[in-house]
Design an enzyme around this catalytic site. Structure first.
Site, PDB file in Angstrom:
ATOM      1  N   ASP A 263       1.099  -1.128   0.449  1.00 18.17           N
ATOM      2  CA  ASP A 263      -0.017   0.731  -0.291  1.00 18.17           C
ATOM      3  C   ASP A 263       1.054   0.966  -0.313  1.00 18.17           C
ATOM      4  O   ASP A 263       1.927   1.158   0.541  1.00 18.17           O
ATOM      5  CB  ASP A 263      -0.929   0.167   1.716  1.00 18.17           C
ATOM      6  CG  ASP A 263      -1.657  -1.025   1.102  1.00 18.17           C
ATOM      7  OD1 ASP A 263      -2.211  -1.725   0.099  1.00 18.17           O
ATOM      8  OD2 ASP A 263      -2.427  -1.575   2.399  1.00 18.17           O
TER       9      ASP A 263
ATOM     10  N   TYR B 232       6.739 -10.096   6.695  1.00 16.74           N
ATOM     11  CA  TYR B 232       6.691  -8.162   6.691  1.00 16.74           C
ATOM     12  C   TYR B 232       7.043  -8.328   8.534  1.00 16.74           C
ATOM     13  O   TYR B 232       7.991  -9.395   9.400  1.00 16.74           O
ATOM     14  CB  TYR B 232       5.527  -8.102   6.801  1.00 16.74           C
ATOM     15  CG  TYR B 232       5.166  -7.612   5.441  1.00 16.74           C
ATOM     16  CD1 TYR B 232       4.119  -6.799   4.703  1.00 16.74           C
ATOM     17  CD2 TYR B 232       3.903  -8.739   5.232  1.00 16.74           C
ATOM     18  CE1 TYR B 232       3.793  -6.837   3.617  1.00 16.74           C
ATOM     19  CE2 TYR B 232       3.623  -8.529   3.728  1.00 16.74           C
ATOM     20  CZ  TYR B 232       3.809  -7.435   3.568  1.00 16.74           C
ATOM     21  OH  TYR B 232       2.899  -7.616   2.345  1.00 16.74           O
TER      22      TYR B 232
END
Length: 300
Positions: free
Chosen positions: A55, A143
């Site tokens: 994003d 992540y």
């Protein structure tokens, strides 16, 4: 066509995410524009398929994408090729391509990118094994989320990559509740709904550590993630860490499978895609086929 694997890193601060969007600066848009200039290709001809769409504001150290080019474009890029008997790679191109050629391909692309997008780095470009798909062949994504609680010393040098949390946090409690979220679950509570999509994912790891500069870093790994899932998971655990939620309440919210305002989705700039893992070469095509099959909802 020859399929190439690109290993990519970027500072996501000034990008409107990975995916190309009209009128906006994106990672995909900058790399594809650089490829078009480098290979003298028409705009829109060269398209990247990415392993993990990020994003706006999200960073990456371990992004992976693939790109299909013609033999002529491959040759123009500066890589050596060898027409073979068809064994090994589907394209007949030497899959190893030679270390010097691989370094040259990355260096030439970085040279073009440096003029317009120095916040992107191409670590490597190389012919992909047969059956490789950057998105569908992936086994897992990892992540890291960095945040700094109110009692930690602020570090301006890492502020672009670290979210500020204006509360004291209990790291031990956060670790324990993170472990409660592991496993194959329906993560609808933590995902932005997309019509026709399922939020069933297997959360493989959710671990916290204190960094050398006093921040807290979460390592989060799953077979795949749905939109906003990582930042929502971190936000929910932070809510437990400062006492807004109990661990039992968080598990109840997860099992309710409904979006909630009981916790806050964390800011994008604390998040970085660190690694995408793939199976052995012989299993790439089978993994891609398995991933393309839609997951069934979990039973209540």
């Amino acid at each position: 066509m020859i399929r190439l694997r690109l290993d990519i890193a970027y500072d996501g601060t000034d990008f409107s995410g990975w995916a190309t969007q009209p009128g906006l600066r994106t990672v995909q848009g900058e790399i594809e524009a650089a490829l078009a200039r480098l290979l003298r290709a028409p705009e829109g001809e060269l398209r990247l398929t990415v392993g993990g769409r990020t994003d706006a504001g999200v960073h990456a150290r371990g992004q992976v994408a693939h790109l299909d080019v013609s033999a002529e474009q491959f040759e123009r890029w500066g890589a050596s090729q060898r027409r073979g008997s068809g064994s090994g790679s589907q394209t007949g191109v030497d899959a190893a391509a030679g270390d010097d050629s691989v370094r040259l391909m990355a260096r030439r692309l970085n040279g073009v990118l440096h003029r317009a997008a120095s916040d992107i780095a191409i670590h490597s470009v190389a012919p992909a094994p047969a059956g490789f798909d950057a998105r569908f062949s992936a086994l897992r994504r990892r992540y890291e989320y960095r945040l700094r609680p109110e009692n930690a010393r602020r570090d301006p040098l890492t502020a672009r990559f670290t979210a500020e949390v204006p509360r004291a946090l209990d790291l031990g409690v956060m670790q324990r509740v993170s472990e409660d979220l592991l496993g194959l679950q329906d993560f609808t509570t933590f995902c932005k709904a997309r019509e026709g999509a399922t939020a069933v994912r297997e959360l493989l790891a959710f671990e916290w550590r204190e960094t050398e500069d006093g921040a807290y870093a979460a390592r989060i790994e799953a077979d795949a993630f749905c939109h906003s899932m990582v930042r929502a998971l971190v936000g929910s655990v932070v809510a437990v860490g400062h006492g807004r939620l109990s661990s039992g309440e968080l598990v109840e919210l997860r099992d309710a499978r409904e979006r909630t305002s009981r916790f806050t989705v964390m800011p994008a700039h604390g998040l970085s895609l660190e690694e995408i893992g793939y199976p052995e070469d012989a299993e790439l095509a089978a993994r891609a086929e398995q991933t393309r099959a839609r997951r069934d909802p979990l039973d209540d």
